[in-house]
Design an enzyme around this catalytic site. Sequence first.
Site, PDB file in Angstrom:
ATOM      1  N   HIS A 141      81.524  32.345   6.921  1.00 31.13           N
ATOM      2  CA  HIS A 141      80.718  31.144   6.643  1.00 31.13           C
ATOM      3  C   HIS A 141      79.818  31.345   5.421  1.00 31.13           C
ATOM      4  O   HIS A 141      79.317  30.367   4.867  1.00 31.13           O
ATOM      5  CB  HIS A 141      79.840  30.803   7.841  1.00 31.13           C
ATOM      6  CG  HIS A 141      80.499  29.948   8.880  1.00 31.13           C
ATOM      7  ND1 HIS A 141      81.062  28.726   8.603  1.00 31.13           N
ATOM      8  CD2 HIS A 141      80.667  30.142  10.216  1.00 31.13           C
ATOM      9  CE1 HIS A 141      81.536  28.194   9.733  1.00 31.13           C
ATOM     10  NE2 HIS A 141      81.322  29.036  10.718  1.00 31.13           N
TER      11      HIS A 141
ATOM     12  N   GLU B 269      84.603  24.759   9.568  1.00 26.31           N
ATOM     13  CA  GLU B 269      85.145  25.656  10.597  1.00 26.31           C
ATOM     14  C   GLU B 269      86.618  25.998  10.386  1.00 26.31           C
ATOM     15  O   GLU B 269      87.038  27.111  10.698  1.00 26.31           O
ATOM     16  CB  GLU B 269      84.901  25.064  11.990  1.00 26.31           C
ATOM     17  CG  GLU B 269      83.415  24.920  12.362  1.00 26.31           C
ATOM     18  CD  GLU B 269      82.637  26.243  12.366  1.00 26.31           C
ATOM     19  OE1 GLU B 269      83.245  27.325  12.363  1.00 26.31           O
ATOM     20  OE2 GLU B 269      81.390  26.166  12.359  1.00 26.31           O
TER      21      GLU B 269
HETATM   22  N1  BES Z   1      78.749  27.301  13.330  1.00 24.28           N
HETATM   23  C1  BES Z   1      79.359  27.710  14.532  1.00 24.28           C
HETATM   24  C2  BES Z   1      78.517  27.488  15.761  1.00 24.28           C
HETATM   25  C3  BES Z   1      78.079  26.039  15.940  1.00 24.28           C
HETATM   26  C4  BES Z   1      78.939  24.993  15.738  1.00 24.28           C
HETATM   27  C5  BES Z   1      76.793  25.784  16.335  1.00 24.28           C
HETATM   28  C6  BES Z   1      78.507  23.692  15.907  1.00 24.28           C
HETATM   29  C7  BES Z   1      76.367  24.479  16.505  1.00 24.28           C
HETATM   30  C8  BES Z   1      77.221  23.423  16.293  1.00 24.28           C
HETATM   31  C9  BES Z   1      79.763  29.188  14.490  1.00 24.28           C
HETATM   32  O1  BES Z   1      80.180  29.610  13.246  1.00 24.28           O
HETATM   33  C10 BES Z   1      80.935  29.383  15.399  1.00 24.28           C
HETATM   34  O2  BES Z   1      81.948  28.797  15.119  1.00 24.28           O
HETATM   35  N2  BES Z   1      80.801  30.190  16.439  1.00 24.28           N
HETATM   36  C11 BES Z   1      81.890  30.480  17.340  1.00 24.28           C
HETATM   37  C12 BES Z   1      82.427  31.844  17.006  1.00 24.28           C
HETATM   38  C13 BES Z   1      83.882  31.979  16.987  1.00 24.28           C
HETATM   39  C14 BES Z   1      84.734  30.867  16.553  1.00 24.28           C
HETATM   40  C15 BES Z   1      84.350  33.314  16.446  1.00 24.28           C
HETATM   41  C16 BES Z   1      81.328  30.477  18.750  1.00 24.28           C
HETATM   42  O3  BES Z   1      80.135  30.225  18.912  1.00 24.28           O
HETATM   43  O4  BES Z   1      82.070  30.679  19.694  1.00 24.28           O
HETATM   44 ZN    ZN Z   2      82.040  28.838  12.669  1.00 22.78          ZN
END
Ligand code: BES
Ligand code: ZN
Length: 613
Positions: A299, A318
């Site tokens: 990111h 994403e």
């Molecule tokens: N940015 C996201 C988390 C997020 C998304 C927070 C939307 C609030 C709103 C983060 O980069 C993410 O995608 N985390 C994933 C990790 C995984 C895909 C490796 C998670 O939290 O599971």
């Molecule tokens: Zn993410």
Amino acid sequence: MAANRASRPRRDPNTNSNYEKIVTSKIAVNYDIDFGKKRLEGNVVLSMKALVDGVKDIVLDTSFLDIKSVIVEDAKSEWTLKDRKEPYGSPLVITLAEGISKGKEVQIDVALATTNECTALQWLDPAQTPNKKHPYMFSQCQAIHARSVLPCQDTPDVKAPVTYTLRSPHFTLASGHLTTHDEAANKYTYEQPIPIPSYLIAFASGDIKSLPIGPRSQVYSGPDEVKGCQWEFEDDTENYIKIAESIVFEYAWKTYNVLVLPNSFPYGGMENPVVTFATPTVVSKDRANIDVIAHELSHSWSGNLVSNASWEHFWLNEGWTTYLERRIQARLHGEPHRDFSAIIGWKALEDSIKGYGEDHEYTKLVLNLDSKDPDDAFSSIPYEKGYVFIDYLEKLVSREKWDKFIPHYFGTWKLKSLDSFEFKATLLDFFASDSEATNLLNSVAWDDWFYKPGFPPKPNYDDTLVKGCYALAEKWHARSSQSFTPNSSDIDGWTANQSVVFLEKIQSYPAPPIPKEDVVLLGDTYGYAKSSNVELVSRYFAVGLMAKEESVYKPTGELLGTVGRMKFVRPLFRLLEKCDRKYAIEVFEKNKNFYHPICRAMVEKDLFGDKKA
Ligand code: BES
Ligand code: ZN
């Protein structure tokens, strides 16, 4: 781009701010972190620059903020806090004495405090922290919770450098670089010179210690956990950064650190610049879940340098990040690992699409979020449909050509925000002088990819690493009709993620996926029931709940009292509710203060619909 904004239709429906007319050019956040009252108190100074002539009203996003005064350029100005409208909060309308002309900047100084209803912050009592000695607080602003921490233009289409002045009796971190720490005054200043969108504003404070995990990286966590955290990350972090740099270009944020939060952190990871926030469930003592770090690090390019212009184009954040994460894994562990991870991803995509229904708006790549809450649209779809799309484009034009496009794309859009149409235009433009690639790109069904709900065409992935997992799942599934004696050696040589694939395959059979009386045998034979890897225990419990095996109900309830990551909490509550609704509600009531406000609200919706418990 800012210059064109005034002539464009509204790009982000999830903000009340009038950012088409005036944009934030600098943010100074100045807060006392008051653990006693569980609130932040201080002031926030926004420097704002007019994009058009005659701007008189400035509309900022706020949500549950206690606004005390607003000073514009040292003079008291008129302001009103409009009525709250869900889910976007209360617009703060500041009326200037005189309209300002295009290009002119004004400074807006808002004195305020946060309130108990703040959705971004979690305040933990000492008892809720690992060593139970000190209180802890942290923020989670993505997607539209920054407005509950500070008045701002809460849209990813506006970026500004941020400085933080934070006073706290405990160690304090923010998504920038530490510039001063005045111990006597308990004061920390942090600076983020690269313009960032509001959702990347972040801080945390508590009993936190750090150790190095690479030449430009530290891990932060509770004092008793920090050594374990160091072990989990120290082998891979710098490799990840170097590989990502070789795929895109130089890392822009100087240092890359990880803060491992207490158990209630609602996500796997959050890509706050300079310091990724991570769930303690990534520290599973087997280095099996550090793909989360590869993801959050990625990111740093996709999302943090190049941002989606609104949450309707979240796949640009994403999908690209999932793509970069898998390219990193492929470089480190071999190409089959990229497809292995993509197969796990396809399963998550299937689950999400089936969960919403194949015609649902939220199964599209490009969403319509007008009047909607982006948290409700959150699923694996932007990640996995986004990945499938980028993977398809890569294979269409060839890996070699695509690899030249990657740095071009990130270079073109760094420090800016874009939508899906600008992505398409950038891609077509890059290959305009290459007639072969152009012909291929003209064959892309762009509108289907962007707007068709449901499944994209299924890619052919290399299934070397999953075959054995599927075969073993089939044996368990068919155990009542065919003889099969399970043995711990069935999974010799497997990675934890192969066990994840095995358990997910079992979950994909209609309930009961395995005979009820086999559930305990499954958990004992392969050690899943007592694993320190929550990815494994939670999926094992899910299998048990699907089979309605009563002996897993209580351990599920206990797990739900120790992890607050929504990825585990939400599916387990849904399954537990189907087994024993009364017990599920009891577990929720008992733990609701342990969960982060975002998680609490989502589980509440899952269990009780839109009306509150
Ligand atoms: N940015 C996201 C988390 C997020 C998304 C927070 C939307 C609030 C709103 C983060 O980069 C993410 O995608 N985390 C994933 C990790 C995984 C895909 C490796 C998670 O939290 O599971
Ligand atoms: Zn993410």
